[in-house]
Each structure stands twice: as structure tokens, then as C-alpha cells.
Design an enzyme around this catalytic site. Structure first.
Site, PDB file in Angstrom:
ATOM      1  N   GLU A 268       0.804  -1.230   0.000  1.00 16.31           N
ATOM      2  CA  GLU A 268       0.000   0.000   0.000  1.00 16.31           C
ATOM      3  C   GLU A 268       0.836   1.280   0.000  1.00 16.31           C
ATOM      4  O   GLU A 268       0.277   2.373  -0.009  1.00 16.31           O
ATOM      5  CB  GLU A 268      -0.948  -0.015   1.201  1.00 16.31           C
ATOM      6  CG  GLU A 268      -1.912  -1.179   1.127  1.00 16.31           C
ATOM      7  CD  GLU A 268      -2.906  -1.214   2.267  1.00 16.31           C
ATOM      8  OE1 GLU A 268      -2.559  -0.730   3.362  1.00 16.31           O
ATOM      9  OE2 GLU A 268      -4.013  -1.741   2.056  1.00 16.31           O
TER      10      GLU A 268
ATOM     11  N   GLN B 113       4.656  -4.310   2.633  1.00 18.24           N
ATOM     12  CA  GLN B 113       4.512  -5.741   2.884  1.00 18.24           C
ATOM     13  C   GLN B 113       4.815  -6.487   1.590  1.00 18.24           C
ATOM     14  O   GLN B 113       4.979  -5.870   0.542  1.00 18.24           O
ATOM     15  CB  GLN B 113       3.099  -6.055   3.344  1.00 18.24           C
ATOM     16  CG  GLN B 113       2.040  -5.772   2.299  1.00 18.24           C
ATOM     17  CD  GLN B 113       0.659  -5.635   2.902  1.00 18.24           C
ATOM     18  OE1 GLN B 113       0.289  -4.556   3.357  1.00 18.24           O
ATOM     19  NE2 GLN B 113      -0.100  -6.713   2.918  1.00 18.24           N
TER      20      GLN B 113
HETATM   21  C1  BGC Z   1      -2.742  -4.484   4.994  1.00 20.51           C
HETATM   22  C2  BGC Z   1      -3.712  -5.168   4.085  1.00 20.51           C
HETATM   23  C3  BGC Z   1      -4.735  -5.918   4.921  1.00 20.51           C
HETATM   24  C4  BGC Z   1      -5.410  -4.960   5.892  1.00 20.51           C
HETATM   25  C5  BGC Z   1      -6.393  -5.656   6.801  1.00 20.51           C
HETATM   26  C6  BGC Z   1      -3.495  -3.580   5.963  1.00 20.51           C
HETATM   27  O1  BGC Z   1      -2.600  -3.021   6.856  1.00 20.51           O
HETATM   28  O2  BGC Z   1      -1.861  -3.694   4.251  1.00 20.51           O
HETATM   29  O3  BGC Z   1      -3.037  -6.069   3.244  1.00 20.51           O
HETATM   30  O4  BGC Z   1      -5.701  -6.494   4.112  1.00 20.51           O
HETATM   31  O5  BGC Z   1      -4.421  -4.370   6.686  1.00 20.51           O
HETATM   32  O6  BGC Z   1      -5.776  -6.643   7.553  1.00 20.51           O
END
Ligand code: BGC
Length: 967
Positions: free
Chosen positions: A477, A585
Site C-alpha cells: 500500500e 509488505q
Molecule cells: C494491509 C492489508 C490488509 C489490511 C487488513 C493492511 O494493513 O496492508 O493487506 O488487508 O491491513 O488486515
């Protein structure tokens, strides 16, 4: 340390949030955080799966609408007061002892305390609490008071509290959380009730509470949104007195419900006494654990594994299957991410599918029910098929917030994470995993997968000789746009594009399984074309996370060492994480998490990208250096991708993933809800990565790679309708006690395992022990022992060891240490019967192929040899070595030579004491070269391996068979 207990000593107001989240009790329908019933620093939370409400708030001058999983009325409040003293409040009490203990095996939270009131009276209080896994509407708390050095009257006050709001996450506090309105309270036959309605979704919620106490209530205080009653309990020194609060929580969304209030009253009225409720509840947990068991050896590790399974099943249980609820990223344990459903199910469902396929099917159905919304979203965006939202809630529309708060800068920022279209790939992946685990692809699942595939196919647009998917975000993200770009989104995210290629292959297979859903062959043809030409970029000998990634700057990692949320820190410094080769991530590496090395290589090669040696390890090393692990999912994925190349590092990541919640590694986030994806991911990692359990179309493969610290690993799974017990150590993996690397559902491997029961009976008789005596020695119920004696099941490793001890033998022996012995050495039954089988039945029995034996007159005398055969157009086909003894002896290659040979297949099922054998007689010949290509499609793999390229065909001239009962 006890592998089934999570214990907290002392009262620590600062740590309450974390303890509450980790001590949440739930049953898959609803859950209640482990808040104290009486404290001041408590964050109570009760959430019903799928119960959402929308509300508008004004932030940064804009009106934003958010949908939340609603915090429902609090059923816990209960406090007490000794004569002439104030109500007990732990923060201000003189506590002589204080302990919380969560029993992970039985789902019971216990609090024990000793309190000295200002006048010196000491009272011991013991509370046990449950949210019933047996009756999904009920919860209860039993409190036992013992006056240690006094006698007199104890006042006990209990309340149902509707004055609650979504206030559990500090950074959301600028947003409204007052979802409940229209409160009402009352009593009926000594049962207090409280109702409220959610503001926008208009769901009626009802709580009804019954107090069982030695005396009748002394008083009642009723307000519109709270109802409390007070009991006076006469305490005699040293004599315990018990007060039990039993509640029912219902909503107007429940099945079989006229109205929430009357339903709650009816449920609570017929609720049994606490002991019975507890007995049913623990029995329900025992049943779940029987399927969910995962033994890893060592209490420390086991405890965390149990904790993860426990919270997973508290969020997603058989009660969830029928509820129309998805996988909330933070469980039913807190309000972070507002109870929304992201792609985290990708980390959770593969584990469920192999144990509780009905739960995982229910989760897929949650998605399928939202297909119309997803189709609409696709249409609006100009795509075909169905485009699922990044964050999903009640009806499947996009729930991702448009603004999010950066707590590091205090600024509200635009949020583009809805561009994570890859969520659809996760859903499709789960459909496929479910299909591989169960062998079943219901038409609606096929529809789900196909519509997702259609969407991704239409997102792929031709540019030159490649198809590109532009304007998306990958799982990382940190990259929501190109540096300085006005429009969000990046192009050709490798994860999205490669998984799209994977999906289009699966879509073609699904089209063959459900041809009615794909009437036009042009569609699969197009999928084939796109699946061969999607664009993937490469730089520095690695896969590029997206087009243009190579041009980004390197981050000064030294400066930001240990910072997990670089996006927040850089934004607070006036910089932008988009400028850097830095990932929150695993993104590209997700490919190695979902696909085997061979699969990934094959897809890249199919896309026309030659895979040079070392591409995958280089790519792993490259991104590993550039990832801040700002999501708990990251450690899971990295533990996985390093499992082969760097076992020590893999173990470190695995340990970090295990500690995500219990040690709150992301610093304060667990108090807002557990990380269900990481919890499920660690379990999936144990089974699919360390145990190397790979689901294939024709069976399952086991290729264990146990880290050194993991001595043994064992677990029951459900594979295509069968219960299997898998265990592995550093030497080998076993299915139901038999060493095995490949298990094909239903073939001969199972035949010897079922006689565990017979071995127990035999050994018991040999020692002259009754079943009860053995059960006592083995610390198991006689009922379970009886079950083991009569059913083809294997107990967990611990029980097996105890049983072996009790029977003065070894587990090896019990599990058929007689592996080296022929089957059927036990005593025969008194009256076996033989049944003659017709030709058709014989053909049916041998049709699946497997291991058979050929018998012929060899040059050294009568010879019998095992071969791995398949049926092809009514003939038996197998492979052997050209010029080998079988070929020479039978002169199979010579025209006109027609030596009749025998071929036999049998199955001995010692558990059910039956078996069959089929005998085929006929001539054996070489398959002529011109027919070999066709015959080879039968995919005959020589059992003994090696160079066995000669195809032999036995023409079935005569087929006979027998079935034996009462072996
Ligand atoms: C992560 C996502 C995840 C979401 C809910 C975020 O911090 O980047 O990959 O789906 O959290 O767990």
C-alpha cells in the site's frame, strides 16, 4: 507453561486493551471482548458477525460516510459492595490477588481476585465466563463470592448497558460512532431486557438477561438505555455463594426469529443452569478441536498455535457458515478497520477448507451473494464480470474510506486503497483451493470464479504485443501512484498480472467443469490469449513490482531502521513513500506464497518470459531488503518464501508472525482487534509450507521441510470427504501413520490404517484389561476409546502416546508398525462370506487405476510383479522397461505371439473387515508406436520410476472377481 492457557497476573490498567482483545470470547456468531465487568479503564465490545451500520461524519471539512461493525449493548457489567462500602472498582481496590486465565481448549475466561475493603473485610471472587459455542445466542458469567474473614450482606449490581458506541479505536474518534438509537428497556418475569436500533441499517438488537442468585432482586433501576438490578446476598464466612448472569443476544437479522426482543427473552428463559451450559459449550469446543487440532510439539509454540486456532474459530465457526458474513480482518475482537472484509480471507480460508469446508463455503457464499454489487461496480468502471471491493461490509459496495488519518502528522489524507483490485484474485484463489480440498465445484462457485476472471480479462488492455493492467495498486500500500502523478494507480503490478494469468488458466478449467456458464468458446480462447501475453517487467535480474519501479529511488534504510509505517513517517516529514523502492509488505513475493516455484516458472514462461536460473531467489532477496513489514501479513509471507532458501530467517519471520498479537508486535494495534489474516496465515504456513502439503487435482502431495525447531507436526485434515491424520518429522511425512509423499484419495494407502482399532482390542485382550481400565490409564474417556476401537480414526499424537503406554506397546506398533508385515495377520472373523462379482462391477472397481499385479510364466519360473496401471479404452495399460525381463519373457513385441497372462488388483479393508479382488486374463502386447501418443494421455506413471518407456496393454479377455465380507 500450559499449552492451553493464556494467563495474566495482576491488574494492569495500561495493558487492559491488549488483554481484552486476546481474551475475547466468541462463537462465530457474536463475540465479546474480555473487558472486566466492573472496571473504569475498560473498552467493552460486543459484535455480531455481519451487523453493520452506516453513519456520516464531518472531517477535514468533508462529509464522509463510514460503515462500522456496530458495538452492541454491553452485557457484562456486574459489580458488588460490602456493607457500608462503595462498589468494587479494580482500579481503586486494595487487591490481594488478581488473575485472568483464558482456557483455550474450552473457551472459558476465568478471573480470580481477592479484595480487602476499606474496613478490612476480605472477599474472594471467582468469575467464569463463556460465549456459548453450543447455543449461539447465549453467553453467561458465573460469579462465586466467598467472604474470607466476615459474614454479612453483599450487594451485587448487574446491568445491561446500551450506552455504548464505537469508540474502540483512538484514531477514529473524530468520526461518529453512536450507531445505536431508539433504546428501550423493561423486565418480564424477572428477566431484564434492552433493545436498540441501528441508525441507518435499522437492525433491532435485543439483550435479555437473567440473574440466578440465592435471593430475589432487591431493586431495579430502569433508564431508557440501561437497566440494572441489585441483589443482596447473605454471605456466611467461608461459604461460597454463587450469582449467575445468563444473557441472550439477538438481532432482527437472525434466522427463525419473529422479533429480536421476544426471541432474546425466549432464549434466555430456556437457557439451562450454568453448569449445563458450560458442559454443552465445552463439548462443542471438544468437537471443534477434534477437527482443528494441530500439534507442533513444545508448550510455548503449541500455546500460540492454539491461541490462533481458538480466535479463528471464535470468529469463523460452524455458526458463521449460515450467517452471510465474511472474514473481518480484525476478527470480532475490536473496531479497527470497522469490521470490514479485505483480502485477508486468502490467509484464512485454505486452513478452513481442509477442516471445516462448510465454513469456508459459507464465506464464499458471502462473496457470491454480493455478485450483483460487484457486477455493477465492474460495469461502472467499464469492465466485464465482477469487481469486488477492497473493503466489503454489509451489501458488498466499496467501503474503503476516502480519507484516512495519519496519526503521525494529524492530517487527513486521500485514501486510494480501493484500487487494490487484487482482492478478486484472492476470492478466486479460495474458490480453487476449496475445489481442490473438497473435490466439489458447485455451479455458484464456478460462477464466482468465472465472473472474477471476466473482470480481470477485461481490465487487461492490449498495448503493442502485450496486455497491460493499468491504474491499480498491489498489496504493497505504499505505492498508490507514480511520484508526482495527479492520477492514482500504478501499472502492471506483477502480482496482479501473474495471478491474472493463473486465474485465466483456472477459468478455462472451470469452463470445462461448468460448460453451461461459458457457452461461447471465444471467451476461453481470449483468456488463453491474454494469459500468454500479460506484461511483467523485470529489472536488475528480478521481477519488477510494477512498470517503472526500476526508476524509483533507494531509501536510506539505515535512517528509518525499525520504522514499520514508513508512509506515515515520510508524510509527516513532508516526503512521499511513493518515491522509493520501499514496500509496506510482501507484494511481488506474494507470488511465491501462492504458487509453487514450478507454477510460477510455468506461468512466466507461458507469458513468454524466459526464467533464468536464480530469478526467484534473487527476487526474494531483493524485496526482502526493501520491505518495512508494516502489516502483520508480511512476516507470514516472508517466512513462507524463505522456507527453503534460508531456514533460520524463515523461522525468525514465522516467530514474528506467531507473536503478532500475543506480543502486539505492531505496537498497540492488537488492542483494536486481532490480526486474523496473520493468525490464519501461521496455521496455513504450518500445513502448506512446512509440511509441504500441496493440493493437486489427483491427490495431495507431502513434501515436508520442517524447520529444525519444529520436531514434529501433526494434524487431522479433511480431504475430499475423508478424515486423514497427517504427521511429519524430519525423516518423513505420514498419512494415517503410513509413510507417504503422494496421497490419492481413496487408493490403497488407507487399507492398513483402520486396524488401529483391532490392534487396540487385541492388545487389550492380551493384557487382560477392560476398556475402562485402559481408558483410565490413557487418560481418555472410555467412549473415545470405544470410538477408536470401532472407527477408522486416529487420535492426536498425545493421546496415541498415552494409549500406547497404557497398552504397553509403541505408537509405531499401534499404527501398524506392522508396516513391514503383510496385511490381514490378525485373527479372521468367524463367518466370512464370499460374493461373486459381475464383469461390470469388476470393471468399475479397477477403473480408477492404481497398483495391480501381473502374473506370468517367466524364464525363472512363475512370476508376479506389481505395476502401476491405468485403464485405457477397456484395456489395462502400464509401462515397463523395453528389453527388460517382463518384455523378454512375454515376448510382448512379437506379432502373433499371444501369451495369456493374469492381472490382479485387490483391496483389503481391515477396519470394515471386507475386501475384494479382481482377476483379468488376456494377452499382453506392446502398444503400437502410432497409438502411443493417445495411450500416453492416460498418464501412466511407472510405480518404480526409472526409464520405463515401453507401454504394455493387456486385453481383457476374461474378468472375474470376488468380494469378501467378514474378513
Ligand atoms: C494491509 C492489508 C490488509 C489490511 C487488513 C493492511 O494493513 O496492508 O493487506 O488487508 O491491513 O488486515
Amino acid at each position: 507453561m500450559n499449552a492451553w492457557t493464556l494467563a495474566y497476573e495482576g491488574f494492569d490498567p495500561g495493558g487492559e486493551g491488549l488483554r481484552e482483545a486476546l481474551c475475547t470470547l466468541g462463537n462465530g456468531r457474536f463475540a465479546t471482548r474480555g473487558a472486566t465487568p466492573d472496571g473504569e479503564t475498560r473498552t467493552p465490545g460486543t459484535y455480531v458477525a455481519g451487523c453493520y451500520d452506516r453513519i456520516d461524519s464531518v472531517v477535514a471539512g468533508r462529509t464522509v460516510t463510514n460503515e462500522d461493525m456496530v458495538n452492541l449493548p454491553d452485557w457484562l457489567p456486574l459489580t458488588f459492595a460490602t456493607p457500608d462500602c462503595g462498589w468494587f472498582v479494580p482500579e481503586r481496590a486494595d487487591l490481594l490477588a488478581y488473575r485472568h486465565e483464558l482456557d483455550l481448549r474450552h473457551g472459558v475466561l476465568t478471573r480470580q481476585l481477592r479484595w480487602r475493603d476499606p474496613t478490612g473485610r476480605i472477599t474472594a471472587v471467582s468469575q467464569r465466563r463463556l460465549v456459548s459455542m453450543a447455543e449461539p445466542y447465549l453467553a453467561a458469567m458465573e460469579t462465586t463470592f466467598t467472604a474470607e474473614n466476615w459474614s454479612g450482606r453483599l450487594r451485587v449490581r448487574s446491568m445491561l448497558d446500551g450506552r455504548v458506541a464505537n469508540r474502540g479505536v483512538v484514531r477514529y474518534r473524530d468520526l461518529r460512532g453512536d450507531h445505536l438509537t431508539c433504546h428501550d428497556t423493561g423486565t418480564q418475569d424477572d428477566i431484564a431486557w434492552l433493545t436498540a436500533i441501528t441508525r441507518c441499517s435499522r437492525i433491532t438488537v435485543a439483550l435479555a438477561g437473567r440473574i440466578d442468585a440465592p435471593q430475589k432482586p432487591a431493586s431495579l433501576q430502569r433508564e431508557a438505555d440501561r437497566i440494572a438490578c441489585e441483589h443482596v446476598v447473605e454471605l456466611a464466612q467461608g461459604r461460597p455463594a454463587v450469582v449467575t448472569k445468563t444473557v441472550a443476544l439477538t438481532t432482527s437479522r437472525d434466522h427463525a426469529c419473529h422479533d429480536a426482543r421476544s426471541a432474546a427473552l425466549r432464549h434466555v428463559r430456556r437457557a439451562p443452569p450454568f453448569v449445563d451450559l458450560l458442559a454443552r459449550h465445552t463439548a462443542a469446543w471438544e468437537r471443534l478441536w477434534r477437527c482443528a487440532r494441530l500439534d507442533v510439539g513444545g508448550p510455548d509454540l503449541s500455546r500460540i498455535v492454539h491461541l490462533h486456532i481458538f480466535h479463528l474459530l471464535q470468529t469463523l465457526s460452524p455458526h458463521t457458515a449460515d450467517l452471510d458474513a465474511g472474514v473481518p480482518a480484525r476478527g470480532l475482537h475490536g473496531e479497527a478497520y470497522r469490521g470490514h472484509v479485505f483480502w485477508d480471507e486468502l490467509f484464512v480460508q485454505p486452513w478452513l477448507s481442509l477442516r471445516f469446508p462448510e465454513i469456508s463455503l459459507g464465506l464464499l457464499r458471502y462473496r457470491w451473494r454480493r455478485l450483483p454489487e460487484a457486477r455493477d461496480a465492474a460495469r461502472e468502471a467499464g469492465y466485464d464480470g465482477a469487481m469486488f471491493p477492497w473493503q466489503s461490509g454489509s451489501d458488498g459496495r466499496e467501503e474503503t474510506q476516502i480519507l484516512h488519518l495519519n496519526p503521525a502528522s494529524g492530517r487527513w489524507l486521500p485514501d486510494h486503497s480501493h484500487l487494490q483490485r487484487h482482492v478478486g484474485l484472492a476470492i478466486a484463489y479460495n474458490v480453487w483451493q476449496h475445489y481442490l480440498a473438497t473435490g466439489s465445484m458447485p455451479p455458484w462457485c464456478a460462477e464466482l470464479l468465472l465472473d472474477i476472471a471476466r473482470c480481470f480479462a477485461s481490465m487487461a488492455v492490449r498495448h503493442g504485443d502485450r496486455y497491460e493492467i493499468r491504474g491499480v495498486m498491489g498489496p504493497d500500500e505504499y505505492h498508490d501512484r507514480y511520484p508526482g502523478a495527479a492520477v492514482p494507480g500504478i501499472d502492471n503490478n506483477a502480482y496482479t498480472n501473474v495471478m491474472t494469468a493463473w486465474l485465466l488458466l483456472r477459468a478455462r478449467e472451470t469452463a470445462r467443469l461448468a460448460p453451461d456458464l461459458v457457452p461461447d468458446q471465444a471467451e476461453p480462447d481470449r483468456w488463453d490469449e491474454i494469459g500468454r501475453r500479460l506484461r511483467v517487467d523485470f529489472h536488475d535480474g528480478v521481477i519488477s513490482q510494477f512498470s517503472g519501479y526500476a526508476g524509483l529511488r533507494e531509501l536510506d534504510w539505515h535512517r528509518y531502521r525499525g520504522v514499520r509505517r514508513l508512509d506515515r513517517v515520510l508524510e509527516a516529514e513532508g516526503d512521499d513513500v511513493n518515491r522509493y523502492k520501499a514496500s509496506k509488505q510482501a507484494d511481488t513475493l506474494m507470488l511465491c506464497y501462492l504458487l509453487t516455484g514450478e507454477e510460477l516458472t510455468a506461468i512466466l514462461e507461458r507469458l513468454g518470459y524466459p526464467v533464468e536460473p536464480g530469478l526467484i531467489p534473487r527476487t526474494v532477496a531483493y524485496y526482502l531488503k526493501r520491505t518495512s513489514h508494516g502489516s502483520t501479513l508480511s512476516a507470514v509471507v516472508h517466512a513462507w518464501v524463505l522456507a527453503r532458501a534460508n531456514r533460520a530467517q524463515s523461522w525468525r519471520f514465522f516467530t514474528e508472525a506467531l507473536h503478532s498479537d500475543i506480543r502486539d508486535v505492531q505496537g498497540g494495534t492488537t488492542a483494536e482487534g486481532v490480526h486474523l489474516g496473520a493468525m490464519g496465515g501461521t496455521l496455513d504456513l504450518l500445513q502448506r509450507c512446512y509440511l509441504g502439503l500441496e493440493l493437486l487435482r489427483d491427490g495431495l502431495r507431502l513434501d515436508p521441510l520442517l524447520p529444525g525447531r519444529l520436531g514434529v507436526l501433526s494434524m487431522p485434515i479433511r480431504f475430499r470427504g475423508r478424515q486423514l491424520f497427517i504427521d511429519a518429522d524430519h525423516r518423513e511425512a505420514r498419512v494415517n501413520g503410513v509413510a507417504c509423499r503422494f496421497y490419492r484419495g481413496g487408493d490403497a494407502i488407507m487399507t492398513r490404517t483402520g486396524d488401529l482399532g483391532r490392534r487396540i482390542i487385541h492388545q487389550r485382550a492380551h493384557l487382560g484389561l477392560t476398556r475402562e481400565e485402559v481408558a483410565v490409564r490413557a487418560d481418555m474417556s472410555p467412549g473415545y476409546l470405544k470410538y477408536l476401537e470401532e472407527h477408522a480414526d486416529v487420535p492426536d499424537t498425545g493421546a496415541l502416546y498415552r494409549l500406547a503406554d497404557a497398552l504397553r506397546t509403541t505408537t509405531e506398533e499401534l499404527l501398524g508398525g506392522g508396516r513391514e508385515r503383510p496385511p490381514g495377520h490378525g485373527p479372521a472373523m468367524a463367518n466370512p462370506t464370499l460374493e461373486i462379482l459381475g464383469e461390470e462391477e469388476c470393471l468399475r472397481l479397477i477403473a480408477p487405476g492404481g497398483i495391480g499385479r501381473v502374473a506370468f510364466n517367466g524364464s525363472h519360473g512363475p512370476t508376479v510383479l506389481p505395476v502401476n496401471y491405468k485403464m485405457h479404452e477397456g484395456a489395462i495399460v502400464f509401462r515397463t522397461a523395453a528389453g527388460g525381463s517382463m518384455d523378454n519373457d512375454l515376448r510382448t513385441g512379437l506379432d502373433g505371439v499371444d501369451i495369456k497372462i493374469a492381472f490382479e488388483v485387490d483391496l483389503i479393508d481391515e477396519t470394515n473387515r471386507e475386501g475384494w479382488s479382481v482377476l483379468v486374463q488376456g494377452p499382453a502386447h506392446h502398444v503400437p508406436p502410432e497409438e502411443v501418443p493417445e495411450v500416453s494421455s492416460a498418464d501412466v506413471t511407472p510405480w518404480a520410476g526409472g526409464d520405463r518407456q515401453l507401454y504394455i496393454r493387456i486385453t481383457c479377455r476374461q474378468i472375474t472377481g470376488r468380494r469378501i465380507h467378514g474378513l
